[in-house]
Write an enzyme that holds these catalytic residues in place. Structure first.
Site, PDB file in Angstrom:
ATOM      1  N   TYR A   1      16.734 -76.589  82.224  1.00 16.72           N
ATOM      2  CA  TYR A   1      17.692 -76.134  81.020  1.00 16.72           C
ATOM      3  C   TYR A   1      18.961 -76.164  81.588  1.00 16.72           C
ATOM      4  CZ  TYR A   1      13.174 -75.040  79.063  1.00 16.72           C
ATOM      5  OH  TYR A   1      11.712 -75.068  78.611  1.00 16.72           O
TER       6      TYR A   1
ATOM      7  N   ARG B   1      -0.461 -67.664  82.620  1.00 15.36           N
ATOM      8  CA  ARG B   1      -1.531 -68.153  81.760  1.00 15.36           C
ATOM      9  C   ARG B   1      -2.558 -66.849  81.809  1.00 15.36           C
ATOM     10  NH1 ARG B   1      -1.628 -73.508  84.758  1.00 15.36           N
ATOM     11  NH2 ARG B   1      -0.414 -72.325  86.274  1.00 15.36           N
TER      12      ARG B   1
ATOM     13  N   CYS C   1      -8.358 -67.164  83.734  1.00  9.38           N
ATOM     14  CA  CYS C   1      -7.860 -68.486  83.175  1.00  9.38           C
ATOM     15  C   CYS C   1      -8.603 -69.619  84.029  1.00  9.38           C
ATOM     16  CB  CYS C   1      -6.172 -68.604  83.394  1.00  9.38           C
ATOM     17  SG  CYS C   1      -5.643 -70.261  83.167  1.00  9.38           S
TER      18      CYS C   1
HETATM   19  C1  LIG Z   1       2.439 -71.592  77.186  1.00  7.82           C
HETATM   20  C2  LIG Z   1       3.215 -71.458  78.007  1.00  7.82           C
HETATM   21  C3  LIG Z   1       4.733 -71.173  77.486  1.00  7.82           C
HETATM   22  C4  LIG Z   1       5.721 -71.265  78.567  1.00  7.82           C
HETATM   23  N1  LIG Z   1       6.945 -70.864  78.348  1.00  7.82           N
HETATM   24  C5  LIG Z   1       7.986 -70.665  79.017  1.00  7.82           C
HETATM   25  C6  LIG Z   1       9.346 -70.172  78.522  1.00  7.82           C
HETATM   26  O1  LIG Z   1       9.494 -69.847  77.416  1.00  7.82           O
HETATM   27  N2  LIG Z   1      10.036 -69.827  79.608  1.00  7.82           N
HETATM   28  C7  LIG Z   1      10.000 -70.052  81.018  1.00  7.82           C
HETATM   29  O2  LIG Z   1      10.729 -69.719  81.876  1.00  7.82           O
HETATM   30  N3  LIG Z   1       8.738 -70.427  81.330  1.00  7.82           N
HETATM   31  C8  LIG Z   1       7.750 -70.460  80.450  1.00  7.82           C
HETATM   32  N4  LIG Z   1       6.343 -71.023  80.980  1.00  7.82           N
HETATM   33  C9  LIG Z   1       5.923 -71.026  82.382  1.00  7.82           C
HETATM   34  C10 LIG Z   1       5.627 -69.433  82.748  1.00  7.82           C
HETATM   35  O3  LIG Z   1       6.526 -68.514  82.629  1.00  7.82           O
HETATM   36  C11 LIG Z   1       5.117 -69.324  84.310  1.00  7.82           C
HETATM   37  O4  LIG Z   1       6.248 -69.509  85.273  1.00  7.82           O
HETATM   38  C12 LIG Z   1       4.190 -70.455  84.637  1.00  7.82           C
HETATM   39  O5  LIG Z   1       3.049 -70.320  83.287  1.00  7.82           O
HETATM   40  C13 LIG Z   1       3.528 -70.395  85.891  1.00  7.82           C
HETATM   41  O6  LIG Z   1       2.851 -69.088  85.981  1.00  7.82           O
HETATM   42  P1  LIG Z   1       1.058 -69.231  85.660  1.00  7.82           P
HETATM   43  O7  LIG Z   1       0.584 -69.925  86.814  1.00  7.82           O
HETATM   44  O8  LIG Z   1       0.763 -67.691  86.017  1.00  7.82           O
HETATM   45  O9  LIG Z   1       0.890 -69.285  84.216  1.00  7.82           O
HETATM   46  C14 LIG Z   1       5.562 -71.114  80.034  1.00  7.82           C
HETATM   47  C15 LIG Z   1       4.194 -71.346  80.256  1.00  7.82           C
HETATM   48  C16 LIG Z   1       3.202 -71.284  79.284  1.00  7.82           C
HETATM   49  C17 LIG Z   1       1.700 -71.486  80.149  1.00  7.82           C
END
Ligand SMILES: Cc1cc2nc3c(=O)[nH]c(=O)nc-3n(C[C@H](O)[C@H](O)[C@H](O)COP(=O)(O)O)c2cc1C
Length: 701
Positions: A194, A341, A364
């Site tokens: 971004y 997730r 997950c």
């Molecule tokens: C559905 C979804 C939407 C996401 N939207 C954002 C967001 O709005 N801003 C952001 O910085 N990261 C976003 N992410 C990334 C998550 O914040 C996180 O960094 C990423 O899922 C890795 O973590 P995890 O493996 O625990 O899911 C999103 C992830 C998912 C799954």
């Protein structure tokens, strides 16, 4: 207590949290005209109720609709948005969570700018030669994605100094609104491609003024934003900065550079650094490098590098499970752990850890179904948590009348039906004709180990809920009468057909299920079709205990595989792609023949891109548009267009021809029972469809 460090209080600036578990920002796309809705509240409140220490609201647009990715994301650009934010603050605080808001200008991904004929702001133009590998995306998905910009092509311009002054003001104004709403702090989104992160990135930022060139210059926009927010909101307000610990692109941000940025952010007034990562190729395999990692703990090393450079807390993220979180917190690699997730899949994870019931966590399964929805502005859904994205349905309630429910089939659809019906107070019996619960999810855990987690979770839950589980028990009308079934839910899965071509019945032609049955020893009929020396391998494998668990089969099969060297997999859908990768990893030379033009279409596209990438890396060849014409003992013939080809093979695995199958349900209806059908028996939808339809059936009785 197994997770004492994870569950101790933490502090970010002046904000105290009850534990070290953070819900990172994840788009819900549930706002209307930028305003928070009841759906947003229900989503975040569920996670606050579940015990999360710090909730971070999904990425919210500081100058909405300018610089926004979606008209459904939260807006921070006017005072009219404050009441909605206030409701969020109240919902979080009611349950003891703290809540921050992630603030962003989306720069080159601001689809709303393209849609509304504005140029997107970037550090410099042209953007590096792109980035989006669309090869694994289907036409249907492409059309839906095009909707994000109203089908318009995005144009970019290099931000002027006036633009940047305006951006900084927008962030400060937005932070003030967040503070007025009673929220505890903000997260400056300086990651994931971004606007601010493109300034930080040597790959994107080619400016030669005071915002480009050196580390300090590239960090100037970030530093100005953080300083302006600190000045505006005072010291009693939390500021997190989310950085990329690594950009998976040549010439991108390295962990060491990220640590330098973290130091500058700390000096500007940040209270914590949240270390994520990003990749280019947002539609392709790069997305599973960053921001959504494929491997557990993929970014923990990045957080550890940043942690060595700053004195403020560091938040780690990226497929971190509770045990790993505990270990890394204890090691001092980080101070907080985000679980994204995982908290979509199970909002009650913290409460379950606190009550020392980690085995009850719904894990997950890394299928990427959630995030795929975001690519076309949809609200995330979850393959294992049927409630995600459906909060309008309200919570499960006790049934008004207790009924006798008999579920036929112990796969994910059947077990989810049994779970939900039992939670609602019904008396439930589950009949499974094989000796094991799990159905095709159990089998598929051979190729996709995380699926075993779902089987583990559901079987644990239904036994704790006193479901009467009867394995090795086929359904009969007599048994249903004996059980006094009021409602019968049929979850017996799909029917698999061999192709109607010469040679399809030869002994070396197996279905995917035959192959798994062979490896697990569950299918003696499949073994009996093997040549003598391979049959011997199977019986030796069985007697040595290779087949005692799926984990064992998976690891032993790296050395022991009772089928020949050259394998043709017929069908390049989800099952075919996973099997191909599995076989290739085990030294088989694999060719996949797919009739259609696209591969793995049933998978969410990030996972599809990753699976195809991994399979190709293991040497699998994929042939699309291939019409099978015949199988012989030494090869498989097929047509591509008008040309006939033959590929040599020692074994053929059929992974196509999956059909719904309501035959058992129809018979039971004829026998006079009230019958519902869920899962692949009714509509082929794999784990996600099975769990969702099972949940709905359990809810509706
Ligand atoms: C559905 C979804 C939407 C996401 N939207 C954002 C967001 O709005 N801003 C952001 O910085 N990261 C976003 N992410 C990334 C998550 O914040 C996180 O960094 C990423 O899922 C890795 O973590 P995890 O493996 O625990 O899911 C999103 C992830 C998912 C799954």
């Amino acid at each position: 207590m197994p997770h004492p460090t994870l569950l101790t209080q933490g502090r970010i600036g002046s904000v105290e949290t009850r534990n070290r578990i953070v819900l990172p920002a994840m788009d819900q796309n549930s706002c209307e005209d930028g305003e928070i809705t009841d759906l947003n509240i229900a989503h975040y409140e569920a996670r606050a109720r579940g015990g999360v220490g710090l909730l971070i609201l999904e990425t919210s647009a500081v100058a909405w609709p300018i610089g926004a990715t979606s008209l459904h994301q939260p807006a921070l650009s006017e005072d009219r948005f404050i009441p909605g934010l206030k409701r969020l603050a109240e919902a979080a605080h009611r349950h003891g969570s703290k809540m921050f808001v992630q603030m962003c200008h989306h720069g080159k991904t601001a689809g709303v700018d393209a849609m509304q004929d504005r140029e997107q702001l970037v550090p410099s133009v042209p953007l590096p030669a792109d980035e989006n590998d669309l090869s694994s995306v289907t036409m249907d998905e492409l059309m839906k994605m095009a909707g994000l910009t109203g089908g318009k092509r995005a144009q970019q311009r290099a931000a002027t100094i006036d633009d940047l002054v305006w951006v900084v003001d927008q962030f400060a104004d937005a932070a003030e609104r967040v503070q007025k709403a009673g929220l505890d702090g903000i997260e400056v989104h300086a990651a994931h491609g971004y606007l601010i992160s493109t300034f930080l990135s040597p790959h994107y930022n080619l400016r030669d003024d005071e915002y480009g060139g050196s580390v300090e210059n590239r960090a100037r926009l970030l530093v100005e934003v953080v300083s302006a927010i600190r000045k505006r909101c005072g010291s009693d307000f939390g500021i997190i900065v989310r950085l990329d610990g690594r950009e998976y692109v040549e010439g991108g941000i390295t962990p060491e550079l990220s640590a330098e940025y973290a130091v500058l952010a700390e000096s500007a007034g940040a209270d914590a650094i949240h270390v994520s990562a990003s990749g280019p190729n947002s539609m392709g395999v790069g997305f599973t490098n960053g921001p959504l990692p494929w491997q557990p703990d993929q970014y923990l090393g990045l957080a550890a590098v940043v942690k060595q450079s700053v004195s403020i807390p560091v938040i780690a993220v990226g497929r971190i499970f509770p045990d790993a979180a505990e270990k890394h917190l204890k090691n001092g690699d980080c101070d907080f752990v985000s679980m994204g997730r995982q908290l979509l899949a199970d909002p009650d994870l913290p409460a379950k850890l606190l009550s020392e019931k980690p085995d009850r966590v719904r894990t997950c399964i890394n299928c990427f179904v959630c995030v795929a929805q975001n690519f076309w502005d949809g609200a995330p859904i979850c393959a294992v948590n049927a409630e995600l994205g459906h909060y309008d349905e309200g919570p499960l309630r006790l049934a008004t009348e207790r009924r006798k429910v008999v579920v036929v089939g112990g796969g994910p659809g059947g077990m989810e039906t049994a779970r939900v019906a039992a939670v609602r107070g019904h008396s439930v019996t589950l009949l499974e004709k094989s000796p094991h619960l799990g159905g095709t999810a159990r089998f598929s855990s051979l190729t996709t180990p995380m699926n075993a987690e779902l089987v583990r979770y559901l079987s644990t839950e239904i036994s704790l809920l006193d479901v009467d589980i009867r394995t090795s028990t086929p359904v009969t009308a007599g048994l249903l009468r004996e059980l006094n079934a009021d409602v019968v839910v049929v979850a017996t899965g799909a029917r698999r057909e061999r192709p109607d071509i010469p040679g399809a019945g030869l002994p070396h032609v197996f279905s995917g299920d035959d192959l798994r049955g062979l490896l697990t020893g569950d299918d003696p009929a499949a073994a009996s079709r093997l040549p003598v020396h391979r049959r011997l391998m199977v019986s030796i494998g069985r007697s040595l205990g290779f087949m005692s668990s799926m984990d064992r089969v998976r690891s032993m099969s790296k050395r022991w595989m009772p089928i020949g060297k050259r394998v043709v997999v017929v069908g390049g859908g989800l099952v075919g792609v996973e099997l191909a990768e599995y076989l290739a990893e085990r030294g088989r030379s694999v060719t996949v023949l797919e009739e259609g033009e696209k591969l793995g279409v049933e998978m969410a596209h990030p996972r599809r891109a990753r699976s195809l990438f991994e399979a190709r890396n293991h040497g699998v060849s994929f042939i699309t548009g291939a019409q099978l014409t015949g199988i012989t003992e030494s090869g498989v013939s097929y047509l591509v267009g008008d040309e006939t080809h033959t590929v040599r093979s020692d074994a053929v695995v059929i992974a196509s021809g999956v059909h719904t199958d309501e035959s058992i349900a129809e018979q039971l209806r004829t026998d006079g029972f009230d019958v519902r059908v869920v899962g692949d028996a009714a509509s082929v939808g794999y784990i996600e469809g099975a769990v969702r339809t099972g949940y709905l059936a359990g809810r509706s009785i």
